[in-house]
Design a protein around this motif. Structure first.
Motif, short mmCIF file in Angstrom:
data_model
loop_
_atom_site.label_atom_id
_atom_site.label_comp_id
_atom_site.label_asym_id
_atom_site.label_seq_id
_atom_site.Cartn_x
_atom_site.Cartn_y
_atom_site.Cartn_z
N GLU A 73 76.15 -31.71 -2.51
CA GLU A 73 77.46 -32.00 -1.91
C GLU A 73 77.31 -32.47 -0.46
N LYS A 74 76.41 -31.84 0.27
CA LYS A 74 76.15 -32.25 1.66
C LYS A 74 75.67 -33.70 1.71
N ASN A 75 74.75 -34.04 0.83
CA ASN A 75 74.24 -35.41 0.80
C ASN A 75 75.35 -36.40 0.46
N ARG A 76 76.22 -36.02 -0.48
CA ARG A 76 77.33 -36.88 -0.86
C ARG A 76 78.27 -37.11 0.33
N ILE A 77 78.56 -36.05 1.06
CA ILE A 77 79.45 -36.16 2.21
C ILE A 77 78.79 -36.99 3.32
N GLU A 78 77.50 -36.77 3.55
CA GLU A 78 76.81 -37.56 4.58
C GLU A 78 76.82 -39.05 4.23
N GLU A 79 76.66 -39.36 2.96
CA GLU A 79 76.70 -40.75 2.52
C GLU A 79 78.10 -41.33 2.73
N MET A 80 79.12 -40.52 2.43
CA MET A 80 80.49 -40.97 2.62
C MET A 80 80.76 -41.23 4.10
N VAL A 81 80.26 -40.37 4.96
CA VAL A 81 80.45 -40.54 6.40
C VAL A 81 79.79 -41.85 6.85
N GLN A 82 78.60 -42.11 6.35
CA GLN A 82 77.91 -43.35 6.71
C GLN A 82 78.71 -44.57 6.25
N ASP A 83 79.23 -44.50 5.04
CA ASP A 83 80.05 -45.60 4.52
C ASP A 83 81.28 -45.82 5.40
N LEU A 84 81.93 -44.73 5.79
CA LEU A 84 83.12 -44.84 6.63
C LEU A 84 82.77 -45.41 8.01
N LYS A 85 81.63 -45.00 8.54
CA LYS A 85 81.20 -45.55 9.83
C LYS A 85 80.93 -47.05 9.71
N SER A 86 80.32 -47.45 8.62
CA SER A 86 80.05 -48.87 8.39
C SER A 86 81.34 -49.65 8.29
N GLU A 87 82.31 -49.11 7.54
CA GLU A 87 83.61 -49.76 7.43
C GLU A 87 84.28 -49.86 8.78
N GLN A 88 84.19 -48.81 9.57
CA GLN A 88 84.80 -48.81 10.88
C GLN A 88 84.18 -49.87 11.77
N GLU A 89 82.87 -50.02 11.71
CA GLU A 89 82.18 -51.03 12.50
C GLU A 89 82.60 -52.43 12.06
N GLN A 90 82.78 -52.62 10.76
CA GLN A 90 83.19 -53.94 10.24
C GLN A 90 84.61 -54.28 10.71
N ILE A 91 85.46 -53.25 10.78
CA ILE A 91 86.84 -53.47 11.19
C ILE A 91 86.91 -53.87 12.66
N LYS A 92 86.03 -53.31 13.48
CA LYS A 92 86.03 -53.61 14.92
C LYS A 92 85.66 -55.01 15.10
#
Length: 69
Positions: free
Chosen positions: A50-69
């Motif tokens: 579960e921790k790994n899944r959440i960390e992956e999700m956080v990375q995905d969200l950070k990537s999306e956030q960077e793309q939006i900027k």
């Protein structure tokens, strides 16, 4: 003399039973501890996944956030 030996025999039998009872109690406790340890190890594995899944999700969200900027 025979009475004394009989009394000693009875005392030894009583002590033996007490030791056997204590051994059985400690064996049952050890078995329970092993079961608890196995369950904790299983839960740790579940939490690690579960921790790994959440960390992956956080990375995905950070990537999306960077793309939006």
């Amino acid at each position: 003399m025979i009475g004394s030996l009989e009394a000693q025999g009875l005392q030894l039998a009583k002590e033996k039973q007490e030791y056997l009872d204590k051994l059985m109690e400690e064996t049952e406790e050890l078995c329970l501890q092993r079961e608890q340890k196995a369950e904790l190890e299983r839960l740790n594995q579940v939490l690690e996944v579960e921790k790994n899944r959440i960390e992956e999700m956080v990375q995905d969200l950070k990537s999306e956030q960077e793309q939006i900027k």
